[in-house]
Design a protein around this motif. Structure first.
Motif, PDB file in Angstrom:
ATOM      1  N   THR A  28     -64.558   5.370  -1.575  1.00  0.00           N
ATOM      2  CA  THR A  28     -64.259   4.008  -2.026  1.00  0.00           C
ATOM      3  C   THR A  28     -64.941   3.781  -3.365  1.00  0.00           C
ATOM      4  O   THR A  28     -65.975   4.387  -3.668  1.00  0.00           O
ATOM      5  CB  THR A  28     -64.728   2.958  -0.991  1.00  0.00           C
ATOM      6  OG1 THR A  28     -64.355   1.643  -1.449  1.00  0.00           O
ATOM      7  CG2 THR A  28     -66.225   2.992  -0.779  1.00  0.00           C
TER       8      THR A  28
ATOM      9  N   SER B  44     -62.336  -2.585  -6.073  1.00  0.00           N
ATOM     10  CA  SER B  44     -61.019  -2.039  -5.715  1.00  0.00           C
ATOM     11  C   SER B  44     -60.378  -2.720  -4.508  1.00  0.00           C
ATOM     12  O   SER B  44     -59.364  -2.243  -3.995  1.00  0.00           O
ATOM     13  CB  SER B  44     -61.152  -0.531  -5.428  1.00  0.00           C
ATOM     14  OG  SER B  44     -62.029  -0.295  -4.339  1.00  0.00           O
ATOM     15  N   SER B  45     -60.949  -3.824  -4.037  1.00  0.00           N
ATOM     16  CA  SER B  45     -60.363  -4.527  -2.900  1.00  0.00           C
ATOM     17  C   SER B  45     -59.003  -5.117  -3.275  1.00  0.00           C
ATOM     18  O   SER B  45     -58.883  -5.830  -4.272  1.00  0.00           O
ATOM     19  CB  SER B  45     -61.293  -5.651  -2.430  1.00  0.00           C
ATOM     20  OG  SER B  45     -60.620  -6.535  -1.566  1.00  0.00           O
TER      21      SER B  45
ATOM     22  N   ASP C 198     -65.446  -8.811  -3.352  1.00  0.00           N
ATOM     23  CA  ASP C 198     -64.752  -7.525  -3.337  1.00  0.00           C
ATOM     24  C   ASP C 198     -65.537  -6.525  -2.491  1.00  0.00           C
ATOM     25  O   ASP C 198     -64.995  -5.839  -1.622  1.00  0.00           O
ATOM     26  CB  ASP C 198     -64.602  -7.014  -4.771  1.00  0.00           C
ATOM     27  CG  ASP C 198     -63.916  -5.665  -4.857  1.00  0.00           C
ATOM     28  OD1 ASP C 198     -62.764  -5.624  -5.301  1.00  0.00           O
ATOM     29  OD2 ASP C 198     -64.542  -4.635  -4.501  1.00  0.00           O
TER      30      ASP C 198
ATOM     31  N   ASP D  95     -65.514  -7.352   1.297  1.00  0.00           N
ATOM     32  CA  ASP D  95     -64.243  -7.014   1.932  1.00  0.00           C
ATOM     33  C   ASP D  95     -64.163  -5.522   2.232  1.00  0.00           C
ATOM     34  O   ASP D  95     -63.810  -5.118   3.342  1.00  0.00           O
ATOM     35  CB  ASP D  95     -63.089  -7.434   1.024  1.00  0.00           C
ATOM     36  CG  ASP D  95     -61.729  -7.051   1.606  1.00  0.00           C
ATOM     37  OD1 ASP D  95     -61.446  -7.459   2.740  1.00  0.00           O
ATOM     38  OD2 ASP D  95     -60.973  -6.330   0.931  1.00  0.00           O
ATOM     39  N   ARG D  96     -64.517  -4.691   1.250  1.00  0.00           N
ATOM     40  CA  ARG D  96     -64.484  -3.241   1.456  1.00  0.00           C
ATOM     41  C   ARG D  96     -65.536  -2.796   2.472  1.00  0.00           C
ATOM     42  O   ARG D  96     -65.302  -1.880   3.269  1.00  0.00           O
ATOM     43  CB  ARG D  96     -64.681  -2.512   0.126  1.00  0.00           C
ATOM     44  CG  ARG D  96     -63.500  -2.638  -0.825  1.00  0.00           C
ATOM     45  CD  ARG D  96     -63.677  -1.811  -2.085  1.00  0.00           C
ATOM     46  NE  ARG D  96     -64.824  -2.238  -2.863  1.00  0.00           N
ATOM     47  CZ  ARG D  96     -65.947  -1.543  -2.995  1.00  0.00           C
ATOM     48  NH1 ARG D  96     -66.095  -0.373  -2.399  1.00  0.00           N
ATOM     49  NH2 ARG D  96     -66.947  -2.006  -3.725  1.00  0.00           N
ATOM     50  N   TYR D  97     -66.694  -3.446   2.456  1.00  0.00           N
ATOM     51  CA  TYR D  97     -67.764  -3.079   3.378  1.00  0.00           C
ATOM     52  C   TYR D  97     -67.351  -3.344   4.824  1.00  0.00           C
ATOM     53  O   TYR D  97     -67.527  -2.486   5.692  1.00  0.00           O
ATOM     54  CB  TYR D  97     -69.026  -3.878   3.039  1.00  0.00           C
ATOM     55  CG  TYR D  97     -70.237  -3.464   3.850  1.00  0.00           C
ATOM     56  CD1 TYR D  97     -70.978  -2.334   3.497  1.00  0.00           C
ATOM     57  CD2 TYR D  97     -70.639  -4.189   4.972  1.00  0.00           C
ATOM     58  CE1 TYR D  97     -72.080  -1.933   4.240  1.00  0.00           C
ATOM     59  CE2 TYR D  97     -71.739  -3.788   5.721  1.00  0.00           C
ATOM     60  CZ  TYR D  97     -72.452  -2.666   5.360  1.00  0.00           C
ATOM     61  OH  TYR D  97     -73.535  -2.276   6.102  1.00  0.00           O
TER      62      TYR D  97
ATOM     63  N   GLN E 133     -63.779  -1.192   5.520  1.00  0.00           N
ATOM     64  CA  GLN E 133     -63.733   0.252   5.300  1.00  0.00           C
ATOM     65  C   GLN E 133     -65.077   0.929   5.574  1.00  0.00           C
ATOM     66  O   GLN E 133     -65.184   1.772   6.466  1.00  0.00           O
ATOM     67  CB  GLN E 133     -63.301   0.548   3.849  1.00  0.00           C
ATOM     68  CG  GLN E 133     -61.940  -0.010   3.482  1.00  0.00           C
ATOM     69  CD  GLN E 133     -61.630   0.154   1.998  1.00  0.00           C
ATOM     70  OE1 GLN E 133     -62.485   0.531   1.197  1.00  0.00           O
ATOM     71  NE2 GLN E 133     -60.402  -0.138   1.621  1.00  0.00           N
TER      72      GLN E 133
ATOM     73  N   CYS F 100     -69.343   6.465  -2.021  1.00  0.00           N
ATOM     74  CA  CYS F 100     -69.127   5.237  -2.795  1.00  0.00           C
ATOM     75  C   CYS F 100     -69.374   5.475  -4.283  1.00  0.00           C
ATOM     76  O   CYS F 100     -70.489   5.815  -4.684  1.00  0.00           O
ATOM     77  CB  CYS F 100     -70.058   4.128  -2.313  1.00  0.00           C
ATOM     78  SG  CYS F 100     -69.778   3.613  -0.612  1.00  0.00           S
TER      79      CYS F 100
END
Length: 227
Positions: free
Chosen positions: A45, A49-50, A78, A81-83, A86, A99
């Protein structure tokens, strides 16, 4: 009950940090391919990039609507959201999560933009620290030359033009990156960065990166299990 931040998870989290042009993204990609070819469970990730937050970020940047605080908050959204969607689920599922930039990027960039370091750390306190953080310490002239050689035109925020450091984008970028570099150095010990010589050859850097990862984790335990 312990929170996820303090609970030992089956997966491991590896982050790379450094200036734009430090070579960290190339090294992380090569590491990812090496791990995948060994049949290991890997997830990649990258910063900012979310899909959910991307449109709002792009609109705010284009219209120059972002103050240092809103700029910081939108990147925090952002990251969150990814945390939650994903990073954390895949750590719980036993993946090696790679990461390209972690919350240390916010600590450096947003501090340069004038945000309080204490406030920034509290903003990201929900997230666990990486199990291994590699800091690519690349001389500023080398990093700058790599970026400027590959960019026909620097973007407004990328160059730090919102800080009013210089009317010239390239000079603004140099001054911006110089300040970010100082922030990275200031947090290096406290955040347990493992320093990589960013001026070494790609091959030499990758050997060091692989050795560090192989030494830090029991890699065979992350292999896909056949049914």
């Amino acid at each position: 009950m312990k929170s996820d931040m303090f609970t030992e998870l089956p997966g491991k989290l590896v982050a790379v940090e450094g200036l734009d042009g430090s070579g960290k993204s190339t090294q992380l990609y090569l590491l990812k391919r090496w791990l995948e070819l060994r049949g290991l469970k890997v997830f990649f990730t990258e910063w900012n990039s979310s899909v959910i937050v991307k449109k709002a970020t792009s609109k705010g940047k284009k219209r120059h609507l972002l103050t240092p605080t809103t700029f910081s908050l939108i990147h925090a959204a952002d990251f969150a959201d990814r945390y939650e969607r994903q990073i954390l689920p895949l750590l719980k599922a036993g993946y090696l999560v790679l990461c390209d930039r972690y919350f240390y990027t916010a600590f450096a960039r947003d501090a340069v933009r004038g945000c309080s370091c204490t406030w920034l750390r509290s903003l990201y306190e929900f997230a666990r620290r990486p199990d291994l953080t590699l800091f690519f310490d690349t001389p500023l002239p080398v990093a700058l030359s790599r970026i400027l050689a590959g960019r026909p035109q620097l973007k407004y925020h990328e160059a730090g033009m919102d800080l009013g450091l210089s009317a010239d984008p390239q000079e603004s970028f140099r001054l911006f990156q110089e300040r970010i570099y100082r922030e990275y150095l200031a947090m290096r010990d406290d955040c347990s960065f493992v320093t990589i010589d960013g001026s070494a050859t790609v091959e030499d850097q990758q050997k060091v990166v692989r050795d560090l990862v192989a030494g830090a984790f029991d890699l065979p335990t992350y292999r896909w299990k056949s049914l």
